[in-house]
Design an enzyme around this catalytic site. Sequence first.
Site, PDB file in Angstrom:
ATOM      1  N   TYR A 153      35.890  12.098  58.681  1.00  0.00           N
ATOM      2  CA  TYR A 153      35.340  12.378  60.003  1.00  0.00           C
ATOM      3  C   TYR A 153      33.888  11.920  60.100  1.00  0.00           C
ATOM      4  O   TYR A 153      33.429  11.521  61.175  1.00  0.00           O
ATOM      5  CB  TYR A 153      35.469  13.866  60.309  1.00  0.00           C
ATOM      6  N   TYR A 189      37.613  16.300  52.522  1.00  0.00           N
ATOM      7  CA  TYR A 189      38.199  16.687  53.790  1.00  0.00           C
ATOM      8  C   TYR A 189      37.385  16.158  54.972  1.00  0.00           C
ATOM      9  O   TYR A 189      37.942  15.776  56.001  1.00  0.00           O
ATOM     10  CB  TYR A 189      38.293  18.214  53.880  1.00  0.00           C
TER      11      TYR A 189
END
Length: 818
Positions: free
Chosen positions: A421, A417
């Site tokens: 990022y 997840y």
Amino acid sequence: MNLEDLTRKVGLDTAAFFTTFHAKADLAWSAKLVADLPEHVAVTLFGQYCYKRRALNNGRSPNIWLRKRVETLTAMVNQFPIPIFHLNTEDRRQAIAAEWADRCTGVLNNVTDYGNKQVDALELLLAIKEPADQWGFCPALPDFTDYNDKKASGVFDEHAAMYNLIAGAIARLTDENWWLRKLNKAYSHYEEHTAIVVGKVRSGVSPYVSNHAFKAWQQRKHAARLWLNEMQVVNDEHGLELTLADAVAASVANPEVRRAELMVRMRGFEDLAIEQGFAGEFYTWTAPSKYHSYKKSIKGPSYSNKKYDGATPKQTQAYLCNQWAKCRAKFAREDIEVFGFRVVEPHHDGTPHWHLLLFFKQEQLRHARSIMRRYALQHDKHDLAPAKGKKSLRHQGYKPRFDFKTIDPAKGSATGYIAKYIAKNIDGHMVDDDHEAETSGKNGAQNVAAWSSTWNIRQFQQIGGPSVTVWRELRRLREAIDFDDVVERARNAADSSNWSRYVEVMGGTFCKRADRPVQLAKAIQDHGNVYGEEVSKIMGVLSQENHTTINTRLDGWEIRKPQADMYVPTPDERAFDVAFDLSVDLASKSGDSRAPWSSDNNCTDSIKTNKKIAKGDQLLIQEGRKLGLDNEDLKRLRAGSIINSVVNGHDQYISLRQGMLFVSRRPPNSHQAHSDWDDPALNSQFEAFTLASINANKQVLNAQAWRVVDGQLDVDQWLQDMSPDMAKLALEQLQHVVDLNKREKYADKFVEPPKEKTTFTRDHKPDLSNWLNKAASHQHSTANSTCSACKCDITTQPKIDGMCISCHDISAFIYGEK
């Protein structure tokens, strides 16, 4: 700037769409409103206002937008106690830093009567800090809670930490280098904030950071890379030597190493969460609407946000940190344990938002989520409510401000997840497109790095768990530790990149830092910093059980330039070397001893080769010694290089341009196509020197040209030793003297020129009409009354062989007639 100037600089025909009375009034009002702003800001805002006014065909919304933006910009300009244009160059900021440091020093001398009067430490600090308060600058200060009570009880006399901290703050306030650093940062933030307000930082223009700030960041990176490549890290005691660039590439400063370490730590946390039965959730936390300068519509284009109140990314980050601090305090009161990672990422307009991957106990997950949501929505809840009567299926409630996603191990890992990022904010590894910035992943990552550097925002932070610095120090140890089992197990876990096992050895996820079995070992350096404060450095790790220090770092490391390669110098270089060795230090007194007069230091072969040292080299040696340059540095200057010299903790870039020595603090710029270094201030100075030199040469050549005209000097002999540029300048002066001599010769109308038969080197007389740019209307049909070259009327003026005097003289000059 008035309306006419703004209209011309914007390049819009405002008369075409500002046709009505109200529109013309709005136009005049807008020009008056932006008139006091800096020119480039006023032009940009005025152009955007005209575009909005024409697109909407309505004055209300554009007028409100312009008024709010001007209010924000005016407040930004007024935050400085002096006009903003005084800060727009480095030299000006240097002078201002020295001036305000002297003000603080003056306050110190006045309050203490030049050290003859004893004053309370806090009272003295507050008095000296008043000039810095006008700028909003403040050094790190100690906690003054119960100051008077502690002072009265003698706590400060027994433990001088408070007085030492106050002394360090005063030393900074009276230091011009500290002021210069503060001024540079404040002006950099002002420029970038201005770009955000006027819309130069947004998707479709320049995402995350302005073009100006991005180029400045690239220049700093390039200058740092050049310095790293030319420096070496040497340890003479252990016989070790490597380039500084290689040392940096092996550290977490390398983006690849940094990304890999973050992924290892994140994976280790996930393994611990699975083992201990913790649940993971991925959160996205965004600041309220008033912190965003521009927004993106559903269709993609960005538009200005009417709720924006002028906040900077730094202020937005401080707001998010404050709200998270409230969450942590609430977690502590509710006995909620948490660990994980936080990633700070900018929106396309530079406004930061957070991505958090956190692990909670299963029974505490929903309660922890509600606490975070409450503080995320604490302010400006009305932004999330739909307009009256316009609630649609697209309304998402609190999700634009706070969103969460529970991690399902069946669908993917927690590390997966956050991996995107992490890569997106470091080097764009395996990120094809950055949809927020509408660019590639690599370009987006560079802009994010420039954004983080410009606003000094920490991108990644570990929440909970042991110290990563101890982890890095343990990875330096390559041999097993046979005298301490705990340190060895921690070293083995770190060496094998097993973060989860390392956390267990260090006491678990929620163990307090002071209770960790392995701590950092630090030592106080022999010399303090420039403010007289003690400086500690990491020496290794310390076992809490055995109180044993294990060194992980070697003493004796030194950063220096590599030794020059051995080669046979040219005679000119040998002469320069001897001249440097024989030069007298300008700082020495006249009575100092000199080297004895002998053949070794006065009649060497190199001196004989050049017979005498050039005057330019002598001046270069003298000025170079003032700047602390050695022989090799001066050689590089003569070869065209730029020298980076550190003086008083500041980088100075020294160059030699056409015999003139220039010193600047502006780093080299590789993006200039015409030069490897471009400094506007030095360019202006160089142009002034060049112009003065040209004027001086013109005076000398003008005098010599008169001698040529008078027959005292031969033209060929005059020009043969000149450079092409100098010869061109000499011919220009000769032409000027010939023209002046002609005008003076025939200035009296009663003086008739000699009527001599002219003979040209060609059979026909040249047509000089193109030379004189005469129009066809000047031509006459009568050959006897018009000049054969320029066709002017020569009926009443002196003439030679059918030509006017001007054409005759020019022809004679071109074809060599005497």
